[in-house]
Structure formats: C-alpha cells, structure tokens
Scaffold this active site. Structure first.
Site, mmCIF file in Angstrom:
data_model
loop_
_atom_site.group_PDB
_atom_site.id
_atom_site.type_symbol
_atom_site.label_atom_id
_atom_site.label_comp_id
_atom_site.label_asym_id
_atom_site.label_seq_id
_atom_site.Cartn_x
_atom_site.Cartn_y
_atom_site.Cartn_z
ATOM 1 N N GLY A 109 0.735 -1.258 0.166
ATOM 2 C CA GLY A 109 -0.088 0.188 0.222
ATOM 3 C C GLY A 109 0.609 1.360 0.167
ATOM 4 N N CYS A 118 4.345 -8.786 1.552
ATOM 5 C CA CYS A 118 3.746 -9.485 0.638
ATOM 6 C C CYS A 118 5.044 -9.936 -0.453
ATOM 7 C CB CYS A 118 3.013 -8.503 -0.743
ATOM 8 S SG CYS A 118 2.821 -9.699 -2.167
ATOM 9 N N CYS A 127 3.059 -13.339 0.185
ATOM 10 C CA CYS A 127 2.579 -14.035 -1.023
ATOM 11 C C CYS A 127 3.789 -14.585 -1.791
ATOM 12 C CB CYS A 127 1.808 -12.885 -1.790
ATOM 13 S SG CYS A 127 1.066 -11.583 -0.980
ATOM 14 N N LYS A 156 5.951 -17.413 -0.034
ATOM 15 C CA LYS A 156 4.946 -18.511 -0.093
ATOM 16 C C LYS A 156 4.532 -19.207 -1.333
ATOM 17 C CE LYS A 156 0.770 -17.576 -0.401
ATOM 18 N NZ LYS A 156 -0.524 -17.058 0.085
ATOM 19 N N GLY A 214 -6.248 -22.180 11.742
ATOM 20 C CA GLY A 214 -7.104 -22.615 10.760
ATOM 21 C C GLY A 214 -7.443 -21.760 9.745
ATOM 22 N N TYR A 249 -6.097 -19.107 6.225
ATOM 23 C CA TYR A 249 -5.696 -19.611 5.202
ATOM 24 C C TYR A 249 -4.133 -19.509 5.123
ATOM 25 C CZ TYR A 249 -3.786 -14.802 3.716
ATOM 26 O OH TYR A 249 -3.156 -13.573 3.443
ATOM 27 N N ILE A 250 -3.505 -18.905 5.965
ATOM 28 C CA ILE A 250 -2.056 -19.110 6.219
ATOM 29 C C ILE A 250 -1.490 -20.547 6.809
ATOM 30 C CG2 ILE A 250 -0.114 -18.282 7.013
ATOM 31 C CD1 ILE A 250 -1.107 -15.350 6.846
ATOM 32 N N GLU A 264 -2.533 -23.245 4.178
ATOM 33 C CA GLU A 264 -1.567 -23.137 3.019
ATOM 34 C C GLU A 264 -0.218 -23.852 3.521
ATOM 35 O OE1 GLU A 264 -2.884 -19.145 0.361
ATOM 36 O OE2 GLU A 264 -1.242 -18.952 1.934
ATOM 37 N N HIS A 270 -13.382 -26.870 -24.211
ATOM 38 C CA HIS A 270 -13.253 -28.305 -23.872
ATOM 39 C C HIS A 270 -11.960 -28.869 -24.378
ATOM 40 C CE1 HIS A 270 -14.840 -32.344 -23.303
ATOM 41 N NE2 HIS A 270 -14.505 -32.562 -24.417
ATOM 42 N N GLU A 294 -14.830 -25.640 -17.748
ATOM 43 C CA GLU A 294 -16.029 -25.857 -18.548
ATOM 44 C C GLU A 294 -17.453 -26.263 -17.827
ATOM 45 O OE1 GLU A 294 -16.625 -29.095 -21.324
ATOM 46 O OE2 GLU A 294 -14.594 -29.874 -20.625
HETATM 47 C C1 FAD Z 1 2.409 -15.334 4.959
HETATM 48 C C2 FAD Z 1 1.297 -14.643 4.279
HETATM 49 C C3 FAD Z 1 1.041 -14.998 3.129
HETATM 50 C C4 FAD Z 1 0.091 -13.980 2.318
HETATM 51 N N1 FAD Z 1 -0.367 -14.465 1.174
HETATM 52 C C5 FAD Z 1 -1.029 -13.541 0.472
HETATM 53 C C6 FAD Z 1 -1.553 -13.870 -0.680
HETATM 54 O O1 FAD Z 1 -1.367 -15.149 -1.326
HETATM 55 N N2 FAD Z 1 -2.390 -12.955 -1.402
HETATM 56 C C7 FAD Z 1 -2.589 -11.809 -1.073
HETATM 57 O O2 FAD Z 1 -3.248 -11.083 -1.563
HETATM 58 N N3 FAD Z 1 -2.103 -11.398 0.348
HETATM 59 C C8 FAD Z 1 -1.363 -12.130 1.113
HETATM 60 N N4 FAD Z 1 -0.941 -12.073 2.211
HETATM 61 C C9 FAD Z 1 -1.500 -10.630 2.863
HETATM 62 C C10 FAD Z 1 -0.442 -9.476 2.396
HETATM 63 O O3 FAD Z 1 1.129 -10.116 2.505
HETATM 64 C C11 FAD Z 1 -0.809 -8.217 2.867
HETATM 65 O O4 FAD Z 1 -2.198 -8.057 2.767
HETATM 66 C C12 FAD Z 1 -0.213 -7.058 2.242
HETATM 67 O O5 FAD Z 1 1.107 -7.364 2.215
HETATM 68 C C13 FAD Z 1 -0.652 -5.691 3.031
HETATM 69 O O6 FAD Z 1 0.295 -4.549 2.866
HETATM 70 P P1 FAD Z 1 0.617 -3.438 3.587
HETATM 71 O O7 FAD Z 1 1.224 -2.212 2.588
HETATM 72 O O8 FAD Z 1 -0.845 -3.105 4.241
HETATM 73 O O9 FAD Z 1 1.484 -3.941 4.628
HETATM 74 P P2 FAD Z 1 3.004 -4.575 4.531
HETATM 75 O O10 FAD Z 1 3.230 -5.215 3.174
HETATM 76 O O11 FAD Z 1 2.750 -5.471 5.695
HETATM 77 O O12 FAD Z 1 3.882 -3.445 4.845
HETATM 78 C C14 FAD Z 1 4.020 -2.624 5.858
HETATM 79 C C15 FAD Z 1 5.553 -2.266 5.923
HETATM 80 O O13 FAD Z 1 5.789 -1.271 6.932
HETATM 81 C C16 FAD Z 1 6.782 -1.558 7.534
HETATM 82 N N5 FAD Z 1 6.661 -0.919 9.020
HETATM 83 C C17 FAD Z 1 5.943 -1.167 10.003
HETATM 84 N N6 FAD Z 1 5.992 -0.072 10.997
HETATM 85 C C18 FAD Z 1 6.867 0.636 10.652
HETATM 86 C C19 FAD Z 1 7.366 1.996 11.030
HETATM 87 N N7 FAD Z 1 6.915 2.280 12.297
HETATM 88 N N8 FAD Z 1 8.224 2.508 10.459
HETATM 89 C C20 FAD Z 1 8.762 2.231 9.261
HETATM 90 N N9 FAD Z 1 8.314 1.095 8.457
HETATM 91 C C21 FAD Z 1 7.295 0.422 9.338
HETATM 92 C C22 FAD Z 1 7.181 -2.988 7.690
HETATM 93 O O14 FAD Z 1 8.399 -3.149 7.790
HETATM 94 C C23 FAD Z 1 6.473 -3.436 6.319
HETATM 95 O O15 FAD Z 1 7.410 -3.293 5.428
HETATM 96 C C24 FAD Z 1 -0.161 -12.907 2.864
HETATM 97 C C25 FAD Z 1 0.379 -12.503 4.322
HETATM 98 C C26 FAD Z 1 1.321 -13.384 4.760
HETATM 99 C C27 FAD Z 1 1.756 -12.964 6.194
#
Ligand code: FAD
Length: 455
Positions: free
Chosen positions: A15, A43, A48, A51, A176, A178-179, A182, A436, A441
């Site tokens: 994000g 991610c 993601c 994984k 239980g 998804y993580i 998986e 097919h 399908e």
């Molecule tokens: C094992 C696992 C598998 C997943 N598989 C999937 C999947 O298959 N498909 C899917 O869509 N989603 C999946 N997800 C979920 C997905 O990873 C998250 O929804 C997504 O990464 C959220 O993005 P974000 O930007 O909110 O936060 P994040 O990607 O978590 O990023 C937040 C960042 O902020 C940093 N941070 C935190 N606090 C501070 C601070 N105070 N100062 C500076 N930096 C900071 C952290 O280090 C991190 O890098 C999975 C999650 C996990 C744990």
C-alpha cells in the site's frame, strides 16, 4: 505553513509504495517514505511471494508421481532446502531492488528507518530527526500474533518460516486460517510429517462451508494430519530442539518444529497515535473512512493496518485511491464489496462474492454445485475431487458468488471475477460456450439445480 514534504509514507509495503509512487510520479508531489525492515513489505519479503514459491516447490513430488502414472520413468530425490532458500533469497533481493528502483525513479526520498508520529504533520525517525509533511500516510501493515504463553517456546510464525536453516522432519501448525492451511499443505508436499491443530469445527472460517469441508477432506486425503476441535494444552521445548506438545484432546507427540498461524494484528504499537488522539479500533486497527482518512484530517491509513480486507491487491488499490484523491484531485475509493481471492492450499481455492450461507441470509437463491474427479488426476489414478459452485440470486438470476476448489482455481477465479463484477447472470454463464476439455467448462455447463433457499 510550509512542510518538508507534501507526503510522508510510513511503511514500504504494497500500500505504501503504491501511494508514494503514484503521488510523486503522476501528481508531482514531494514524497518521502520510511521503511524499517525491507522494501516491498510483507507480500514481497515474507508473505505472498515466498509462500507461492514454496507452494510451487511442494508440488513437484505429486507431479512426479503423476508423471509415473502417465508413463514416464520418473523419480524424485530429496528436497534440498538450503539450495531452495539460496535461490529464494536471491529472488527476494531482486524484487526488493525493483521496489527501490521504482521509488527512486519516481523521485521519492527513502529513509531506511523506523518512523513514528509526533503530531498531525510531524514524523520522527529512529535517529531522532524529525520531518514534517502536509499529509502523512500510515501503511505499516500487520504482524503475526502468538498467544502469550507460547511465545518464548521457540515457535515459528510466517515471519520466521522463510528463514529456516533446515527443513524440519515433522511440524505442528497451529491455526485454521488460510496461512495455516496453506503452510500445512506446503510442508506436507515437501515431505514433512505435518499435523495441523485448529480449535474450531472447520478450517477457513468465513468462506463457503461446502468449499471448506471439501478442502479439509482433500487435505486429509493428501496426508495432512488435520485435527479439528483441537488446541495446545501443554508444550515443552526439549534440549535437542524438538517440542513436546499435549493437545486438548489428550493426544501427545514431539515435533521437530511448531508454527503458529493464529492470526495477525495491525502494526500500530508505539507508532505515536496516542499523541494524535486517534482512537484505535478492534485489535489496534486504525479506523478510516472510505477515502482512507482518519479522524485527524492530515493523516490517512491504508492496507492491513486498517484491517479492512488484508490482501495485497486491496492495499495497492487503497494506496492508489489515496494518491488519486489527495494529490490527483479525483476523489476515489476502493469498493471492498467484491474481492476475488485465492487460497493456495492443495487443492487450491478460488473464490469471489457471497458464500452460500451469506447469500441465503440476503434473499432467495439457487445453488449450482458439482464435485467431480478431474481428467488429469483421474487418469493418474488419484481420487482427488474438484468442486465448482455458483450462487445465483433467484429473483434477478445474477451470479452472486463463485467458488472453485481445484488445481489452478486462482487463475480461473480471476476471470470469473470479471464476469461477476460486470453483473453476469446465470443465463450469461449458460450461453457462454464451453472450452473443452477443461475443468472450468463445468462453470458454464451446470444446468441442474443443486438446491434452492428462500421463497
Ligand atoms: C504468509 C502470508 C501470506 C500471504 N499471502 C497472500 C496472498 O497469497 N495474497 C494476498 O493478496 N495477500 C497475501 N498476504 C497478505 C499481504 O501480504 C498483505 O495484505 C499486504 O502485504 C499488506 O500490505 P500493506 O502495505 O498493508 O503492509 P505490509 O506489506 O505489511 O507493509 C508494511 C511495511 O511497513 C513497515 N513498517 C511497519 N511499521 C513501521 C514503522 N513504524 N516505520 C517504518 N516502517 C514500518 C514494515 O516493515 C513493512 O515493510 C499474505 C500475508 C502473509 C503473512
């Protein structure tokens, strides 16, 4: 009032990076971003991406067994975790580099530092320096939660699993969701003796019940020792590094490793939100409106830290919508109403829209479901079954939900998601010609009503 930056983003995950890049490159904002760990966030670094690569790795023994059945003289040796881990590390470094380069090209200033809030326009870095910004975006994601009493027992979470030095011979996975599910399939596929404890009655709470049951049956058939209605009663870490566990059902065993996937909570601890007078929601989530704005007008939050729908594409959309709204002058929000997603269990689960249970509560529905043995595995002599399911509004004929449990269902659901987002009816599905021979399908050939609910 003048500020150092137009935007300061805290968190370099899905994000935060999207919001920073679009605000700077498309709308010319002066942007800074702080990341305390590794660029790319959960991610890319510990979610993601690694994984899915483990999912791929775990599929090869099954593929080789199928190859034998198809007439190949094929055998598979041992899995070399250190070799896989080395390649994984290289790949994650490469992806992290791409994220950094993207921010650099967009002209975003990156601080490799933790950042906390001082006030509505000021952020403090780890070295004590402060930076001001007209807008602050919190995109700090979430973190795994381990029940306190088991925290110091050397257990893993998804944060540590990609950093293992060696592959355990046996593992207990607790959870239980998804993580947990998986990883149970991943370890099982890699040849690790895998037990999964879940205290509830069925895994994957919140999803379509028929699909949940189907996945759980298939996981058990594939060799996961799934114990429902089961939790840890006692646990002891032994000197040889193994862990002895007694379950609430009276069973005890020793495992080479224990992994908790018992939920995640938003990363808001120590972020300084109290200084802003921001009241946090359930589990520490930051409450926001549909434009991701908090009760403090200059402060926004996107992604897992808001605990709306914790998925990468959702965080990206929310980050993009933030940039369009605040710097692009186009008020935009992401509609969380229809989210296609996949769960990479084996078999895979692709799902979009309402479950049968959710739809049933909203009005009369027709359900079309088919469980069958797909051609590929049937020929190989496997008993594996696929499930295809459409939930249809009985009044409008609109398809409200589609649930597929089958290999590659993540790929199928992406396209079914387009049709459903466009408001496709069951009649639209029916008049679409079948491709097919494919599994998909079945989605356009299900003519027999399985059951109806409501008037
Ligand atoms: C094992 C696992 C598998 C997943 N598989 C999937 C999947 O298959 N498909 C899917 O869509 N989603 C999946 N997800 C979920 C997905 O990873 C998250 O929804 C997504 O990464 C959220 O993005 P974000 O930007 O909110 O936060 P994040 O990607 O978590 O990023 C937040 C960042 O902020 C940093 N941070 C935190 N606090 C501070 C601070 N105070 N100062 C500076 N930096 C900071 C952290 O280090 C991190 O890098 C999975 C999650 C996990 C744990």
């Amino acid at each position: 009032m003048s500020f150092d930056y137009d935007l300061f983003v805290i968190g370099g995950g899905s994000g935060g990076v999207r919001a920073a890049r679009i605000s700077a490159s498309e709308y010319g904002a002066k942007v800074a971003l702080a990341e305390e760990y590794r660029m790319g966030g959960t991610c890319v670094i510990r979610g993601c991406v690694p994984k899915k690569l483990m999912v791929f790795a775990s599929g090869f023994p099954g593929a080789v067994a199928d190859a034998q059945a198809y007439g190949w003289d094929a055998t598979i040796g041992a899995f070399d975790w250190p070799a896989f881990r080395g390649r994984l590390d290289t790949e994650l470094d490469r992806l992290e580099g791409i994220y950094r380069a993207g921010l650099d090209r967009a002209g975003v200033t990156v601080f490799d530092s933790r950042a906390t809030l001082v006030d509505a326009h000021t952020v403090q870095l780890a070295d004590g320096d402060t930076v001001t910004a007209r807008h602050i975006l919190i995109a700090t994601g979430g973190t795994p939660v381990v029940p306190e009493k088991w925290r110091d027992m050397g257990v893993m979470t998804s944060n540590e699993v990609f950093l293992m030095d060696r592959l355990p011979k046996s593992i207990l996975i607790v959870g239980g969701g998804y993580i947990a599910s998986e990883f149970a399939c991943i370890f099982n596929g890699l040849g690790v003796k895998t037990t999964q404890f879940y205290r509830g009655a069925q895994i994957l709470r919140g999803f379509d019940e028929e699909a949940r049951g189907h996945i759980s049956d298939e996981m058990c058939a594939n060799g996961v020792d799934l114990r429902l209605g089961t939790d840890i009663l006692e646990m002891e870490r032994r000197e040889d590094g193994t862990t002895w566990v007694k379950s609430t059902t009276g069973h005890d065993a020793t495992y080479d490793a224990v992994m908790f996937a018992t939920g995640r909570r938003p990363n808001t601890d120590g972020l300084g939100l109290d200084a802003l007078g921001l009241e946090l929601g359930r589990g520490g989530a930051i409450p926001v409106d549909k434009y991701s704005q908090t009760a403090v007008p200059s402060v926004f939050a996107v992604g897992d830290v808001t605990d709306r729908a914790n998925l990468t594409p959702v965080a990206i959309r929310e980050g993009h919508a933030f940039a369009d709204t605040v710097f692009g002058g186009k008020p935009t929000y992401f509609d969380h109403g229809l989210i296609p997603t996949a769960i990479f269990t084996q078999p895979e689960f692709g799902t979009v829209g309402l479950s049968e249970e959710e739809a049933r509560d909203k009005g009369p529905i027709n359900v079309y479901a088919a469980a069958f043995r797909p051609m590929h595995s049937l020929f190989a002599g496997r008993q594996a079954r696929a499930l295809m399911k459409l939930i249809v509004c009985a009044r409008s004929d609109k398809v409200l939900g589609c649930h597929i449990v089958a290999d590659h269902s993540g790929e199928m659901i992406q396209l079914a998601g387009v049709a459903i987002a466009m408001g496709a009816t069951k009649a639209d599905f029916d008049r679409t010609l079948a491709v097919h021979p494919t599994m998909a399908e079945e989605l356009v050939t299900m003519r027999t009503l399985t059951r109806s609910w409501g008037d």
